[in-house]
Design an enzyme around this catalytic site. Structure first.
Site, PDB file in Angstrom:
ATOM      1  CB  SER A 143      -0.957  -0.035   1.196  1.00 46.57           C
ATOM      2  OG  SER A 143      -1.898   1.003   1.115  1.00 46.57           O
ATOM      3  CG  ASP A 295      -2.318   4.176  -1.753  1.00 50.01           C
ATOM      4  OD1 ASP A 295      -3.025   4.020  -2.766  1.00 50.01           O
ATOM      5  OD2 ASP A 295      -2.478   3.516  -0.718  1.00 50.01           O
ATOM      6  CG  ASP A 297      -2.628  -0.391  -2.598  1.00 50.48           C
ATOM      7  OD1 ASP A 297      -2.473   0.777  -2.181  1.00 50.48           O
ATOM      8  OD2 ASP A 297      -3.340  -1.232  -2.014  1.00 50.48           O
ATOM      9  CG  ASP A 299      -5.713   1.172  -0.900  1.00 47.63           C
ATOM     10  OD1 ASP A 299      -4.818   2.044  -0.957  1.00 47.63           O
ATOM     11  OD2 ASP A 299      -5.718   0.267  -0.036  1.00 47.63           O
TER      12      ASP A 299
END
Length: 564
Positions: A143, A295, A297, A299
Site C-alpha cells: 500500500s 498511493d 496500490d 486504494d
C-alpha cells in the site's frame, strides 16, 4: 541457544534457502538478527505487511510461501480450488515474482488462479474476484508504506479482505506449517494449465463500472486536474477513466513510471506532505483547479484544492465529507436517494461526515479500522436489503462510491472528486468553499493523526505498554477537559462516570477512545501494518483557529500522558 539464534542458524544453513538471502543473513549484526527473527510476521488490519528481506519477521519468498500454503490448505478444505483465486500485484520490489510464485504454489495444490499480466490497483483485484466468480484473492502490495516494505492481502469470494473470523482460520493453517523453508512451488506442466493470465478484458469491465458512478456526466468539465500515481498502479486506470469521461488530466510525468524505489517522490503516502511536492509544482505551473495523488496500490487518494490563489491539501476526513455532501445532495436532487440509505465509516473517522449524511436522512454505521469491516457490512445488507449503500470511507484517504468493489477505490474517488470540482466551479465555488459551508452548518472540526514510530522488539513492547497503561490508569481529563465517556474495544466496555456498560457490535480490538466534554474525541490504537502507535484527534472548535489551537493543546496533553 536463544530462539533468535536457533531460527537464524536454521535459515542460514537450510538447503532450500533462496540464494539471494544468504549474503544478507551473513552480513547481519546482532540487532538486525534479532529484529528479523524474534517473532513471526503476522496478519494485521490489512493482511501481512513488513520489511523485505530474509527472516521469519520479514516479507520474503519463504514467508509468502508459508502464507500461501496455509491459504491453499484452507481453500481446498472449503472446496474452493475449482472457482480459483485472483492474484494482483503492485510496483514494489519482488511483487510480480511473489504473485507468480503464489500462482505456481496454488497450482501445485491443484487450485486454479487468475494472475494479472502486469501491475494493477488493489480495487481492481477486488473487482476481479467478483467478476470472475473466484473463491478469493491475493494482492501483493504494501500500500502506502515506504519502498523497503511489501505485503500480502487475502480476499474472500465477495472481494472483501478477510474479516477476523475467516482470517483466523487461514492463520491456523499457516501456523500449522512448521518449516517455511521446506515449501517449494514446483508444479507440473499439467498443473501449470491451472494458471490463467488476465488483463484487458477485466480492465474494460472495471472501467465501465467506474464510469457508471457519475451523477452528472454532462457537467461542464472546465477544470484542470494534476494527477500523480506516485509511481504506482493508478497511472493507467485513472488516466483512462478521465479520458473517457472527458476531463483534462495533467499527469506528473516523473511519478508515472512503476518505479519500486519511488525515486521521484519523498514518500508514496498521501497522508504525508512530501507526497504532494512535485504535484504542487505542476499545479502552480498549470493553474490547476485540483490535485489528486494516489498511493501505490491505488486504494487511497489525497486531494489538493486551489482556493483563493493558494493550494489547500485536504485531510481524508475533509475530502470524505465533501464527497458525502456532493453525492447525497445530487441523489436527493435527482430523486435517486434509495430507501433506508446508509453510510459506513470507522470509529476513528471524524464526526463531520456523519452530520452531513444525517442532514440528508442517511444513517451512519461505524466499524473498526480496516475497510474489510465496511465490506462485511455491504455484503450483509446486500443479502438482507434492510438498508441501501450510499457511501463508505475511512479517515486515511480511502473511500468507496459504488460497491462493485469491496475495498477502497481511488479511481472511483478520483472521478467523483473531479465531477464535484467541476459541478461546484459552475456555481463559482471550489471544494474548500464547500467544506467551509459544511463547517457553517455542522460545526468546525480539525482532525489529525499522530503516529509514534517504535520499531523492533523494544518498539512492539513499548506500544503494548502504552495501551496497557492507558487502560489501567484511564484518564478522567485530558488537557484540563473532562472525559465524559470512554470506549475500550478490547475489553468491550463503555464507561460514563461510574457506570460501565457493554460495548457491542465490534470484534475485539486494541483501541481506546475518549469523548471530551467539549464535543471532541481522541482515539489510540496500534497500527496493524506498521510498527506505530496511532493517536487520532477529532477536535471541535468555535472557529478554524480555535479548533487548531485546541488540537495542539490536546496533542501536547496526550504526549505528556504517555510519557509518564
Amino acid at each position: 541457544m536463544s530462539i533468535v539464534e536457533e531460527r537464524y542458524s536454521k535459515w542460514l544453513n537450510h538447503e532450500n534457502l533462496a540464494p539471494q538471502y544468504k549474503p544478507v543473513l551473513e552480513a547481519m549484526d546482532a540487532e538486525e538478527k534479532n529484529d528479523a527473527f524474534y517473532t513471526t510476521i503476522e496478519f494485521g488490519t490489512a493482511g501481512m505487511r513488513g520489511l523485505l528481506g530474509p527472516g521469519t519477521n520479514r516479507i520474503n519468498i519463504h514467508t509468502i510461501r508459508k502464507a500461501t500454503q496455509g491459504y491453499a490448505n484452507y481453500i481446498n478444505e472449503n472446496n474452493g480450488g475449482k472457482a480459483g483465486i485472483a492474484i494482483g500485484y503492485d510496483n514494489r520490489h519482488m511483487s510480480k515474482e511473489f504473485a507468480f510464485d503464489c500462482a505456481d504454489l496454488l497450482a501445485k495444490n491443484n487450485i486454479k488462479s487468475y494472475v494479472f499480466e502486469s501491475l494493477r490497483p488493489t480495487p481492481e483485484l477486488s473487482f476481479a474476484v467478483r467478476h470472475l466468480n473466484c473463491f478469493g484473492g491475493i494482492m501483493i502490495t504494501a500500500s502506502h508504506n515506504p519502498k523497503e516494505y511489501n505485503g500480502y492481502k487475502l480476499y474472500d469470494d465477495k472481494g472483501c479482505q478477510l474479516i477476523p473470523c475467516l482470517a483466523s482460520q487461514v492463520i491456523d493453517k499457516v501456523n500449522a506449517i512448521e518449516d517455511e523453508l521446506a515449501i517449494d512451488a514446483n508444479c507440473t506442466e499439467e498443473q501449470k494449465k491451472l494458471i490463467t493470465v488476465i488483463g484487458k478484458d477485466v480492465d474494460e469491465e472495471y472501467y465501465k463500472n467506474v464510469l457508471s458512478i457519475q451523477l452528472n456526466p454532462e457537467v461542464k468539465k472546465d477544470i484542470k486536474i494534476v494527477f500523480s500515481p506516485e509511481h504506482g498502479t493508478a497511472n493507467i486506470p485513472v488516466q483512462e477513466v478521465y479520458k473517457r469521461a472527458g476531463y483534462t488530466c495533467i499527469p506528473v510525468v516523473e511519478q508515472c513510471s512503476p518505479d519500486p524505489d519511488f525515486s521521484n517522490t519523498p514518500t508514496p503516502n498521501p497522508e504525508q506532505a512530501g507526497a504532494y511536492e512535485l504535484s504542487l509544482k505542476y499545479a502552480k505551473e498549470n493553474k490547476a483547479d485540483l490535485i489528486l495523488v494516489c498511493d501505490p496500490d491505488a486504494d487511497r487518494m489525497g486531494v489538493g484544492v486551489l482556493h483563493n490563489g493558494e493550494y489547500v491539501v485536504l485531510t481524508g476526513n475533509q475530502s470524505g465529507s465533501v464527497e458525502i455532501e456532493y453525492i447525497c445532495s445530487q441523489l436527493q436532487k435527482q430523486g435517486k436517494m434509495p430507501e433506508n440509505p446508509v453510510m459506513f465509516n470507522t470509529v476513528v473517522t471524524s464526526d463531520l461526515g456523519e452530520k452531513v449524511a444525517s442532514d440528508y436522512g442517511v444513517s451512519t454505521e461505524k466499524t473498526l479500522t480496516g475497510f474489510k469491516f465496511i465490506g462485511e457490512k455491504v455484503a450483509k445488507y446486500e443479502k438482507t436489503h434492510e438498508k441501501n449503500y450510499v457511501f463508505g470511507y475511512e479517515e486515511s484517504y480511502g473511500s468507496l462510491i459504488k460497491p462493485f468493489v469491496r475495498d477502497k477505490d481511488a479511481p472511483q474517488a478520483c472521478l467523483m472528486l473531479a465531477e464535484a470540482c467541476a459541478f461546484y466551479k459552475e456555481q463559482g465555488k471550489d471544494l474548500v468553499d464547500v467544506l467551509d459551508s459544511l463547517y457553517d452548518r455542522h460545526g468546525t472540526y480539525e482532525e489529525s493523526q499522530v503516529a509514534l514510530s517504535l520499531a523492533g522488539e523494544a518498539g512492539a513492547k513499548r506500544i503494548k505498554e502504552i495501551l496497557a497503561t492507558l487502560r489501567k490508569d484511564a484518564p478522567t481529563q485530558i488537557g484540563g477537559t473532562k472525559v465524559v465517556r470512554s470506549e475500550d474495544y478490547k475489553e468491550c466496555t463503555i464507561k460514563e462516570g461510574d457506570t460501565v456498560t457493554e460495548l457491542t457490535g465490534f470484534t475485539k480490538s486494541d483501541v481506546l477512545k475518549y469523548y471530551l466534554e467539549d464535543g471532541s474525541w481522541i482515539a489510540v490504537r496500534p497500527s496493524g501494518t506498521e510498527p506505530k502507535c496511532k493517536f487520532y484527534y477529532c477536535i471541535k472548535g468555535a472557529s478554524k483557529e480555535d479548533a487548531h489551537n485546541k488540537t495542539v493543546h490536546f496533542q501536547k496533553a496526550m504526549d505528556d500522558l504517555i510519557a509518564k
